[in-house]
Design a protein around this motif. Structure first.
Motif, mmCIF file in Angstrom:
data_model
loop_
_atom_site.group_PDB
_atom_site.id
_atom_site.type_symbol
_atom_site.label_atom_id
_atom_site.label_comp_id
_atom_site.label_asym_id
_atom_site.label_seq_id
_atom_site.Cartn_x
_atom_site.Cartn_y
_atom_site.Cartn_z
ATOM 1 N N GLU A 82 0.853 -1.181 0.000
ATOM 2 C CA GLU A 82 0.000 0.000 0.000
ATOM 3 C C GLU A 82 0.892 1.236 0.000
ATOM 4 O OE1 GLU A 82 -2.907 0.001 3.065
ATOM 5 O OE2 GLU A 82 -3.422 -2.115 2.782
ATOM 6 N N VAL A 83 0.716 2.078 -0.991
ATOM 7 C CA VAL A 83 1.543 3.273 -1.153
ATOM 8 C C VAL A 83 0.651 4.499 -1.032
ATOM 9 C CG1 VAL A 83 3.145 4.515 -2.652
ATOM 10 C CG2 VAL A 83 3.075 2.003 -2.707
ATOM 11 N N THR A 84 1.085 5.451 -0.209
ATOM 12 C CA THR A 84 0.370 6.723 -0.094
ATOM 13 C C THR A 84 1.349 7.842 -0.411
ATOM 14 O OG1 THR A 84 -1.056 5.814 1.636
ATOM 15 C CG2 THR A 84 -1.024 8.204 1.374
ATOM 16 N N THR A 85 1.037 8.631 -1.427
ATOM 17 C CA THR A 85 1.856 9.778 -1.799
ATOM 18 C C THR A 85 1.224 11.047 -1.235
ATOM 19 O OG1 THR A 85 0.687 10.255 -3.871
ATOM 20 C CG2 THR A 85 2.415 8.559 -3.942
ATOM 21 N N ILE A 86 1.863 12.166 -1.446
ATOM 22 C CA ILE A 86 1.333 13.425 -0.932
ATOM 23 C C ILE A 86 -0.056 13.697 -1.515
ATOM 24 C CG2 ILE A 86 2.400 14.836 -2.744
ATOM 25 C CD1 ILE A 86 2.041 15.711 1.026
ATOM 26 N N GLU A 87 -0.314 13.240 -2.757
ATOM 27 C CA GLU A 87 -1.635 13.428 -3.356
ATOM 28 C C GLU A 87 -2.711 12.659 -2.584
ATOM 29 O OE1 GLU A 87 1.285 13.745 -6.874
ATOM 30 O OE2 GLU A 87 1.070 12.566 -5.035
ATOM 31 N N GLY A 88 -2.322 11.535 -1.977
ATOM 32 C CA GLY A 88 -3.290 10.734 -1.234
ATOM 33 C C GLY A 88 -3.623 11.279 0.131
ATOM 34 N N LEU A 89 -2.959 12.362 0.534
ATOM 35 C CA LEU A 89 -3.206 12.963 1.839
ATOM 36 C C LEU A 89 -3.997 14.257 1.742
ATOM 37 C CD1 LEU A 89 0.280 12.370 3.525
ATOM 38 C CD2 LEU A 89 -1.817 11.042 3.835
ATOM 39 N N ASP A 90 -4.643 14.485 0.596
ATOM 40 C CA ASP A 90 -5.412 15.723 0.425
ATOM 41 C C ASP A 90 -6.488 15.873 1.498
ATOM 42 O OD1 ASP A 90 -3.948 16.512 -1.724
ATOM 43 O OD2 ASP A 90 -5.418 15.947 -3.240
ATOM 44 N N ASP A 91 -7.167 14.764 1.825
ATOM 45 C CA ASP A 91 -8.263 14.819 2.789
ATOM 46 C C ASP A 91 -7.851 14.298 4.156
ATOM 47 O OD1 ASP A 91 -10.029 15.778 0.800
ATOM 48 O OD2 ASP A 91 -10.363 13.736 0.075
ATOM 49 N N ASP A 92 -6.573 14.073 4.369
ATOM 50 C CA ASP A 92 -6.099 13.576 5.647
ATOM 51 C C ASP A 92 -6.095 14.701 6.677
ATOM 52 O OD1 ASP A 92 -4.516 11.364 7.189
ATOM 53 O OD2 ASP A 92 -3.316 13.183 7.414
ATOM 54 N N PRO A 93 -6.744 14.530 7.835
ATOM 55 C CA PRO A 93 -6.836 15.646 8.794
ATOM 56 C C PRO A 93 -5.497 16.080 9.357
ATOM 57 C CG PRO A 93 -7.701 13.587 9.736
ATOM 58 C CD PRO A 93 -7.479 13.340 8.289
ATOM 59 N N VAL A 94 -4.573 15.133 9.607
ATOM 60 C CA VAL A 94 -3.271 15.504 10.157
ATOM 61 C C VAL A 94 -2.488 16.314 9.129
ATOM 62 C CG1 VAL A 94 -1.131 14.659 11.172
ATOM 63 C CG2 VAL A 94 -3.268 13.441 11.600
ATOM 64 N N ALA A 95 -2.481 15.845 7.881
ATOM 65 C CA ALA A 95 -1.780 16.586 6.825
ATOM 66 C C ALA A 95 -2.408 17.965 6.631
ATOM 67 C CB ALA A 95 -1.800 15.795 5.518
ATOM 68 N N GLY A 96 -3.724 18.061 6.774
ATOM 69 C CA GLY A 96 -4.391 19.358 6.644
ATOM 70 C C GLY A 96 -3.947 20.331 7.719
ATOM 71 N N GLU A 97 -3.837 19.842 8.955
ATOM 72 C CA GLU A 97 -3.360 20.703 10.037
ATOM 73 C C GLU A 97 -1.918 21.136 9.797
ATOM 74 O OE1 GLU A 97 -4.128 19.120 13.961
ATOM 75 O OE2 GLU A 97 -5.933 18.106 13.245
ATOM 76 N N LEU A 98 -1.112 20.229 9.268
ATOM 77 C CA LEU A 98 0.287 20.568 9.002
ATOM 78 C C LEU A 98 0.399 21.596 7.879
ATOM 79 C CD1 LEU A 98 2.049 17.114 9.354
ATOM 80 C CD2 LEU A 98 2.639 19.185 10.619
ATOM 81 N N ARG A 99 -0.404 21.461 6.834
ATOM 82 C CA ARG A 99 -0.342 22.446 5.740
ATOM 83 C C ARG A 99 -0.683 23.839 6.257
ATOM 84 N NH1 ARG A 99 -2.651 18.102 2.720
ATOM 85 N NH2 ARG A 99 -4.749 18.890 3.097
ATOM 86 N N ALA A 100 -1.711 23.912 7.094
ATOM 87 C CA ALA A 100 -2.079 25.216 7.650
ATOM 88 C C ALA A 100 -0.959 25.768 8.529
ATOM 89 C CB ALA A 100 -3.371 25.082 8.461
ATOM 90 N N ALA A 101 -0.332 24.898 9.327
ATOM 91 C CA ALA A 101 0.757 25.347 10.195
ATOM 92 C C ALA A 101 1.977 25.759 9.380
ATOM 93 C CB ALA A 101 1.117 24.236 11.173
#
Length: 407
Positions: A82-101
């Protein structure tokens, strides 16, 4: 006049992956790096290539839930992963908080390192119990940035960790394993794996796992053994916890759910290692429970990524009162059948010893879970310890027997 002809052979292999939650089939040369497959074959160009020596971290992706260097990972070793790239984290809540930070703390400039930096930072947010700057800097030391000086990046990661812990979101637990894809002993399990992977799908919507379309309710296992342990909690509380599939999976070393479970069905994977063979079985299970008798049955089947080894098994459990007041005794009857390469090394005695150690870890984690404490271990077994104990136990028994006869 003579003519010459050449025959070109296609050395590419068929490669089946789950990428960002979608099943993908493609052909690639086995030595092609995963980063090139993602960029060239799947057009997922958010995975950046920098040094191509595993130093800069720009190519970091999640591989079976763990951060990995895509420029060093050979695609031929990734079958079934199972591979998850940055594109697969668009709706990920943790990645969303990090992008805002990252935006708030000015933690990016040219942005080339940012995809890999976000994936590495997300892993730290999930695991670190507190916003420790020293540990954050150590955790990000494998991701190089030529622009920012790292101050804003560290501030961003610290702020997300602090905010999540203030909201009562605890860190996930679990020890990482090492080794190639599909051969890691102690792959992340329970809450750690559930948070690290892409969002779980309901079991009813999931694709059928190989070899389990029709679980045989009359399954007769080739091998059986019994196991029992006691926990310091009343039987009703223990039986109620057994009805929480996610909680049980979090207590079992090497187990991970890959679909959202229902009361009578679950989809998941189990990391198994017997002798020199390691496999990650994926499959489904059917669950039945008798509320009055405090008994249950879990019937499951699955196969490894390459389909070379397969297993079917059942666990029957009974929860009753322990010897001391307020305790519960859990009796397990385990039956299984192994097929394929793993069966060559799956001697019943070795499997029984493996299961005994898994059972001991499971009991300790179950006790911790019932007490409201974090699981003590979800990392699986130490293969060296298992091998030594398997080889030395018969010798110790013989020496002990001689000592008794001399006495």
């Amino acid at each position: 006049m003579s003519t010459a002809s050449a025959t070109f052979h296609d050395d590419r292999l068929s490669l089946d992956l789950t990428v960002n939650g979608r099943a993908r089939s493609l052909r690639a040369e086995p030595r092609t790096h995963l980063a090139d497959v993602l960029r060239d074959a799947l057009d997922l160009t958010g995975t950046h290539l920098g040094c191509e020596h595993g130093v800069c971290g720009a190519c970091t992706v999640l591989l079976d839930g763990e951060p990995a260097r895509a420029c060093l990972t050979v695609s031929g070793a990734c079958a079934g992963a199972e591979v998850t790239t940055i594109e697969g984290l668009d709706d990920d809540p943790v990645a969303g908080e990090l992008r805002a930070a990252f935006n708030r703390e000015h933690a990016l400039q040219c942005g080339y390192c940012t995809p890999g930096m976000l994936i590495a930072a997300r892993d730290l947010v999930l695991r670190l119990p507190e916003p420790d700057e020293r540990r954050i800097r150590a955790g990000l030391s494998g991701n190089l940035c030529r622009c920012t000086g790292y101050v804003g990046i560290v501030r961003a990661v610290r702020s997300v960790i602090a905010e999540r812990r203030a909201r009562g979101i605890a860190p996930v637990t679990g020890q990482r394993g090492l080794g190639p894809v599909g051969a890691r002993l102690g792959a992340p399990s329970g809450p750690a794996a559930a948070a690290a992977r892409t969002p779980l799908r309901p079991v009813a919507q999931a694709d059928s796992a190989p070899g389990i379309a029709d679980l045989d309710a009359d399954f007769v296992p080739a091998h059986r053994f019994d196991q029992a342990f006691t926990v310091a909690h009343p039987p009703d509380a223990v039986f109620a916890l057994f009805g929480d599939v996610e909680a049980v999976a979090a207590c079992l070393p090497g187990a991970v759910l890959t679909g959202r479970p229902s009361p009578d069905a679950a989809e998941g994977a189990l990391q198994v290692r017997i002798g020199p063979i390691a496999a990650r079985f994926r499959g489904r299970a059917r669950i039945t429970r008798d509320e009055e008798a405090l008994t249950g049955r879990i019937l499951g089947a699955g196969s490894d990524a390459g389909g070379r080894s397969a297993t079917q098994g059942e666990i029957r459990y009974r929860v009753g009162p322990g010897e001391a007041p307020g305790t519960a005794r859990i009796d397990l009857a385990v039956g299984y059948t192994l097929k394929g390469p793993l069966a060559q090394f799956g001697r019943p005695g070795l499997v029984r010893d493996l299961a005994g150690r898994l059972g001991a870890d499971f009991a300790a984690n179950l006790e911790a879970r019932l007490s409201g404490a974090p699981a003590l271990t979800t990392a699986g077994l130490n293969p060296l310890r298992l091998l030594l104990s398997t080889l030395l136990a018969p010798l110790w028994r013989r020496l002990s027997g001689r000592g008794d006869r001399r006495a």
